[in-house]
Design a protein around this motif. Structure first.
Motif, PDB file in Angstrom:
ATOM      1  N   LYS A  25       0.814  -1.209   0.000  1.00  0.00           N
ATOM      2  CA  LYS A  25       0.000   0.000   0.000  1.00  0.00           C
ATOM      3  C   LYS A  25       0.854   1.268   0.000  1.00  0.00           C
ATOM      4  CE  LYS A  25      -4.030  -2.158   2.209  1.00  0.00           C
ATOM      5  NZ  LYS A  25      -5.019  -2.062   3.319  1.00  0.00           N
ATOM      6  N   CYS A  28       1.857   1.958   4.107  1.00  0.00           N
ATOM      7  CA  CYS A  28       2.154   0.874   5.051  1.00  0.00           C
ATOM      8  C   CYS A  28       2.585  -0.356   4.255  1.00  0.00           C
ATOM      9  CB  CYS A  28       0.934   0.567   5.924  1.00  0.00           C
ATOM     10  SG  CYS A  28      -0.489  -0.032   4.996  1.00  0.00           S
ATOM     11  N   CYS A  30       1.141  -3.312   4.102  1.00  0.00           N
ATOM     12  CA  CYS A  30       0.090  -4.280   3.764  1.00  0.00           C
ATOM     13  C   CYS A  30       0.061  -4.553   2.263  1.00  0.00           C
ATOM     14  CB  CYS A  30      -1.276  -3.743   4.176  1.00  0.00           C
ATOM     15  SG  CYS A  30      -1.489  -3.594   5.937  1.00  0.00           S
ATOM     16  N   VAL A  42      -4.809  -5.505   6.488  1.00  0.00           N
ATOM     17  CA  VAL A  42      -4.935  -4.253   7.244  1.00  0.00           C
ATOM     18  C   VAL A  42      -3.922  -4.210   8.386  1.00  0.00           C
ATOM     19  CG1 VAL A  42      -7.370  -3.833   6.733  1.00  0.00           C
ATOM     20  CG2 VAL A  42      -6.754  -5.304   8.666  1.00  0.00           C
ATOM     21  N   CYS A  43      -3.618  -2.992   8.829  1.00  0.00           N
ATOM     22  CA  CYS A  43      -2.696  -2.792   9.944  1.00  0.00           C
ATOM     23  C   CYS A  43      -3.069  -1.478  10.625  1.00  0.00           C
ATOM     24  CB  CYS A  43      -1.255  -2.779   9.437  1.00  0.00           C
ATOM     25  SG  CYS A  43      -0.817  -1.244   8.613  1.00  0.00           S
ATOM     26  N   CYS A  46      -3.173   1.657   8.058  1.00  0.00           N
ATOM     27  CA  CYS A  46      -4.261   1.842   7.100  1.00  0.00           C
ATOM     28  C   CYS A  46      -5.631   1.805   7.781  1.00  0.00           C
ATOM     29  CB  CYS A  46      -4.153   0.884   5.919  1.00  0.00           C
ATOM     30  SG  CYS A  46      -4.019  -0.845   6.325  1.00  0.00           S
TER      31      CYS A  46
HETATM   32 ZN    ZN Z   1      -1.749  -1.341   6.427  1.00  0.00          ZN
END
Ligand code: ZN
Ligand code: ADP
Ligand code: MG
Length: 476
Positions: A25, A28, A30, A42-43, A46
């Motif tokens: 992304k 980040c 991901c 996801v993290c 994000c």
């Molecule tokens: Zn993320």
């Protein structure tokens, strides 16, 4: 424009969102991939969890520069990320990181079609995508955050387009360019390219701009064209009957072929843009630009023209062959080792592209190497294998990766042109078809083709048709 409204001219500008082909992304680590189990990519970054900080994916910036250079834009050595604030369930941070006053690219041009009409590119900037809402029955909705933070390029044109057709052509050209550059997969059904259009009309010949309306989410070439044509006609009718166009935003309903109003200018949101405090300005150094220049090499349009001139291909064939870099490279490799680029073109257009489509294997990994295809074509020209049998050999080569010679041997398809063997077939056909032979001798010379066909059948397609025809004619 439809007849009756000839006094008007349409003015159209597009805002295109293209998902960048990056592994991760924009801010980040991901995966940026499509089609995964909802809410797995996801993290904290994000998802906008407190205390998390974004870090720029430089690959995305490099790809933005690549498109900017391909579109003759100026590249900002220093651009600034900005927060666009809005509240919506698909955006967990309640703001989107975008660019506002200082985009990464500005002031470019796109050449439309053969006449070379130019469409101004206002700006290209980087921003992050939002999540995806899935509206269920009974008023409930689900949200998938996998798409949150996926890198997007927003490409904004000047209002230089004049019809729905123009707009669709621009969009498909831009799509082709981005695919060629390897920066976007161009998959419109999966939402990799999304388009908003702005439409106004004015008296033909006028240089001022009329009030524009915006249509959001035109997600296929057809929808772009149809939505715009619909809106042009609506505005023309309105103005012709003494009304005024008001600045509204609507959504195109492709199924019902109508526009669904979303909001008027008064309801337009104030995004309260301000520079993103968590990210430094984006600096583009000489190295990034040099790398992009090297990657650009030859673009599809000049290459298409060169294929026409250099290999004598038709405009259509050249366009198909240059639509994808891999295919263009494939053709060109085969064409340069062959004496007959036009024949190579026919093979690539039919057999190679057919097999690639059927198997889903891209040109870069296609099992029949361009050199092997050129060799097969050469063997046909030398008469070692008939054109019809060569198609079978090609399929064998594609399935097993064997060479042309191996394929011909394996399938027992060597062309028969030795007079002794050919004579056996010719004699048998003459004996078996006394009445046809009789009619041929009485002057129905067209029947020779039928007799050659019989020889081909008997030899399972392996006889050399020209040699067989000559032998038959001599015999009769
Ligand atoms: Zn993320
Ligand atoms: P916004 O920021 O509100 O989206 P912009 O000024 O950035 O507005 O313009 C967005 C798009 O609208 C651009 O593609 C531009 O070419 C187009 N546009 C602007 N004015 C008009 C107009 N009067 N008619 C048609 N298109 C227009
Ligand atoms: Mg807009």
């Amino acid at each position: 424009m439809k007849s009756g409204f000839d006094a008007f001219e349409a003015v159209i500008g597009l805002e295109v969102h293209a998902q960048l082909l990056t592994r991760t992304k924009l801010f980040c680590g991901c995966p940026a991939s499509f089609g995964n189990e909802p809410n797995t990519n996801v993290c904290p970054v994000c998802l906008g969890l407190p205390g998390s900080l974004p870090a720029l994916n430089r690959e995305a910036a490099g790809k933005a520069v690549l498109l900017g250079l391909a579109l003759d834009c100026s590249i900002s050595r220093r651009s600034v990320f900005a927060r666009k604030n809005y509240f919506y369930p698909d955006c967990p941070k309640n703001y989107q990181i975008s660019m506002y006053e200082k985009p990464i690219c500005s002031g470019g041009v796109f050449r439309l079609g053969e006449e070379g009409k130019t469409i101004g590119i206002e700006r290209i900037h980087l921003e992050e995508d939002a999540g995806k809402l899935i509206h269920g029955d009974g008023g409930s909705s689900l949200v998938d955050f996998n798409r949150c933070g996926v890198p997007l390029l927003e490409i904004v044109t000047r209002p230089d387009l004049r019809s729905g057709r123009d707009a669709a052509e621009f969009l498909s050209g831009l799509r082709r360019l981005m695919r060629y550059l390897g920066i976007c997969d161009g998959n419109m059904e999966e939402g990799s390219i999304r388009c908003d259009v702005n439409v106004s009309i004015r008296e033909r010949g006028s240089s001022s701009l009329g009030t524009r309306t915006e249509i959001k989410n035109l997600n296929s070439m057809k929808a772009v064209e149809a939505g715009i044509e619909f809106e042009i006609e609506r505005q023309a009718k309105l103005i012709s009957s003494g009304g005024v166009v008001s600045q509204v935003t609507s959504c195109w309903d492709a199924g019902m072929r109508r526009l669904v109003p979303m909001r008027s200018k008064e309801e337009e949101q104030d995004y309260r843009y301000f520079p993103e405090p968590d990210l430094p300005p984006l600096l583009i150094d000489d190295m990034t630009i040099c790398k992009a220049v090297l990657r650009l090499q030859e673009l599809p349009d000049p290459r298409r023209r060169r294929f026409q001139e250099e290999y004598g291909l038709s405009p259509y064939d050249s366009a198909v062959l240059t639509a994808e870099k891999g295919v263009a490279d494939y053709f060109e490799k085969a064409a340069t080792v062959s004496r007959n680029p036009k024949t190579i073109c026919n093979w690539v257009m039919r057999e190679v592209l057919g097999e690639m489509k059927r198997t889903g294997i891209p040109a870069e990994r296609f099992p029949v190497l361009p050199e092997s295809l050129a060799r097969l074509v050469e063997l046909v020209e030398e008469g070692a294998v008939s054109g019809r049998a060569a198609t079978e050999v090609f399929l064998e080569m594609s399935a097993t990766g064997c060479t042309a010679e191996e394929g011909i041997k394996r399938l027992g398809l060597e062309q028969i042109s030795s007079p002794e063997t050919l004579a056996q077939y010719v004699d048998a056909v003459v004996l078996e078809n006394p009445d046809v032979v009789e009619r041929y001798r009485k002057g129905e010379i067209k029947l020779l083709a039928f007799l050659v066909g019989e020889v081909m059948k008997k030899s399972e397609g392996r006889a050399d048709p020209r040699a067989a025809g000559e032998m038959l004619a001599a015999r009769l």
